[in-house]
Design a protein around this motif. Structure first.
Motif, short mmCIF file in Angstrom:
data_model
loop_
_atom_site.label_atom_id
_atom_site.label_comp_id
_atom_site.label_asym_id
_atom_site.label_seq_id
_atom_site.Cartn_x
_atom_site.Cartn_y
_atom_site.Cartn_z
N ARG A 150 8.89 72.47 72.86
CA ARG A 150 9.66 71.37 72.84
C ARG A 150 10.26 70.28 71.53
N THR A 151 9.59 71.42 70.68
CA THR A 151 10.48 71.21 69.07
C THR A 151 12.15 72.19 69.37
N ALA A 152 12.38 73.12 70.52
CA ALA A 152 13.38 74.14 70.25
C ALA A 152 14.29 72.84 71.31
N LEU A 153 13.50 72.46 72.36
CA LEU A 153 14.72 71.77 72.73
C LEU A 153 15.28 70.10 72.43
N LYS A 154 14.09 69.79 71.79
CA LYS A 154 14.96 68.41 71.53
C LYS A 154 16.51 68.47 71.19
N PRO A 155 17.15 69.65 70.12
CA PRO A 155 18.57 69.13 69.78
C PRO A 155 19.31 69.63 70.74
N THR A 156 18.64 70.51 71.65
CA THR A 156 19.09 70.93 73.14
C THR A 156 20.05 70.18 73.23
N LYS A 157 18.91 68.73 73.91
CA LYS A 157 19.19 67.63 74.23
C LYS A 157 19.80 66.56 74.10
N SER A 158 20.21 66.75 72.45
CA SER A 158 21.05 65.91 72.20
C SER A 158 22.59 66.48 72.72
N LEU A 159 22.39 68.22 72.27
CA LEU A 159 23.80 68.52 72.85
C LEU A 159 23.90 68.27 73.98
N VAL A 160 23.18 68.67 74.52
CA VAL A 160 23.41 68.59 76.00
C VAL A 160 23.51 67.12 76.81
N ASN A 161 23.55 66.52 76.20
CA ASN A 161 23.94 64.40 76.18
C ASN A 161 25.03 64.31 75.97
N SER A 162 25.43 64.83 74.63
CA SER A 162 27.10 65.26 74.00
C SER A 162 28.25 65.91 74.48
N LEU A 163 27.80 67.01 75.70
CA LEU A 163 28.97 67.63 76.59
C LEU A 163 28.99 66.66 77.68
N SER A 164 27.41 65.97 77.92
CA SER A 164 27.75 64.98 79.69
C SER A 164 27.33 66.71 80.40
N LEU A 165 26.97 67.43 80.42
CA LEU A 165 26.62 69.02 81.23
C LEU A 165 25.81 68.73 82.81
N ASP A 166 26.28 68.72 84.12
CA ASP A 166 26.20 69.30 84.87
C ASP A 166 24.66 69.52 85.28
N ASP A 167 23.57 69.69 86.35
CA ASP A 167 22.88 70.17 86.62
C ASP A 167 22.43 72.11 86.62
N VAL A 168 23.85 72.51 86.99
CA VAL A 168 23.81 74.28 87.04
C VAL A 168 23.97 74.42 85.49
N GLN A 169 25.24 73.48 84.89
CA GLN A 169 24.51 74.11 83.46
C GLN A 169 23.98 73.72 83.12
N LEU A 170 22.79 72.53 83.51
CA LEU A 170 21.81 73.07 82.87
C LEU A 170 20.69 73.74 82.93
N LEU A 171 20.42 74.60 83.57
CA LEU A 171 19.96 75.46 84.22
C LEU A 171 20.45 76.67 83.58
N GLN A 172 21.22 76.89 83.59
CA GLN A 172 22.21 77.98 82.43
C GLN A 172 21.47 77.67 80.76
N VAL A 173 21.73 76.54 80.71
CA VAL A 173 20.88 76.69 79.00
C VAL A 173 19.55 77.06 79.03
N PHE A 174 18.94 76.67 80.33
CA PHE A 174 17.30 76.76 80.54
C PHE A 174 17.08 78.60 79.82
N GLN A 175 18.04 78.97 80.98
CA GLN A 175 18.16 80.12 80.59
C GLN A 175 18.39 81.39 79.46
N GLU A 176 19.07 80.34 79.34
CA GLU A 176 19.72 80.73 78.30
C GLU A 176 19.01 81.13 77.39
N LEU A 177 18.30 79.81 76.44
CA LEU A 177 17.23 80.01 75.45
C LEU A 177 16.08 80.26 75.54
#
Length: 214
Positions: A44-71
């Protein structure tokens, strides 16, 4: 989450690998990657800054899953021990005395090294659901088996759960180690059943206050 890495045996000061606060090893803990990735609270702690980045980049669902897998794979692949400060130690369940000794002596905790991401994906996925509001589509959903008696968090079938008997809970609450009142009454035979994030926080506070958790 990026880490400012130090090698074992390096300088005696550094940063916490969780929050990046300055850290004196005499006052910190050394954890294995396994200790870290089995903690939903950490994810949860690690993902909170990731959410801020995701929101700023307006990533789609496929890109979001790539972020999850990479992390997931990057974190599970960490081979060196993690330096953790006292505050962030509330995110994890581990042998606190042994972890302090490893930090002070710059030795490697047992089981250090990379872990199989499949063994920790549940905890990352549950944290992703908590932060992003939905279960990651590339992870098979777990059955919800219960809810935490302290915070109402959903607890899944493969998740760690902990039982705190009524007498022990009364002791912890009388010493101010539990935030607020349980959200559920005690269970007739078991007392309170709590989730990993609540247990990690409680165990850390009990250890600091000199109270056993047994």
């Amino acid at each position: 989450m990026s880490r400012n890495r130090e090698s074992v045996g390096a300088a005696r000061t550094g940063v916490c690998d969780c929050c990046n606060a300055r850290l004196n090893h005499q006052a910190g803990y050394s954890l294995s990657t396994r200790d870290v990735v089995l903690s939903e609270a950490y994810w949860r702690t690690a993902l909170k800054p990731t959410k801020s980045l995701v929101n700023s980049l307006s990533l789609d669902d496929v890109q979001l899953l790539q972020v999850f897998q990479e992390l997931l794979h990057t974190t599970a692949g960490e081979q060196s021990p993690w330096s953790i400060c006292e505050d962030c130690s509330e995110l994890f369940i581990f042998d606190r005395d042994a972890a302090r000794t490893h930090a002070v002596q710059s030795t490697r905790p047992a089981g250090s090294g990379r872990v199989d991401p499949s063994g920790c994906v549940l905890f990352a996925a549950a944290a992703w659901e908590h932060v992003f509001g939905r279960w990651p589509a590339n992870v098979t959903p777990e059955a919800v088996m219960d809810a935490c008696d302290l915070c109402r968090k959903k607890m899944y079938s493969s998740e760690f759960t902990f039982i705190v008997p009524q007498e022990r809970m009364g002791h912890f609450r009388s010493h101010g180690l539990v935030d607020g009142d349980p959200v559920s009454p005690p269970r007739p035979d078991d007392g309170w059943v709590i989730c990993q994030p609540c247990a990690a926080r409680l165990f850390a506070r009990a250890h600091r206050a000199g109270h056993g958790t047994a």
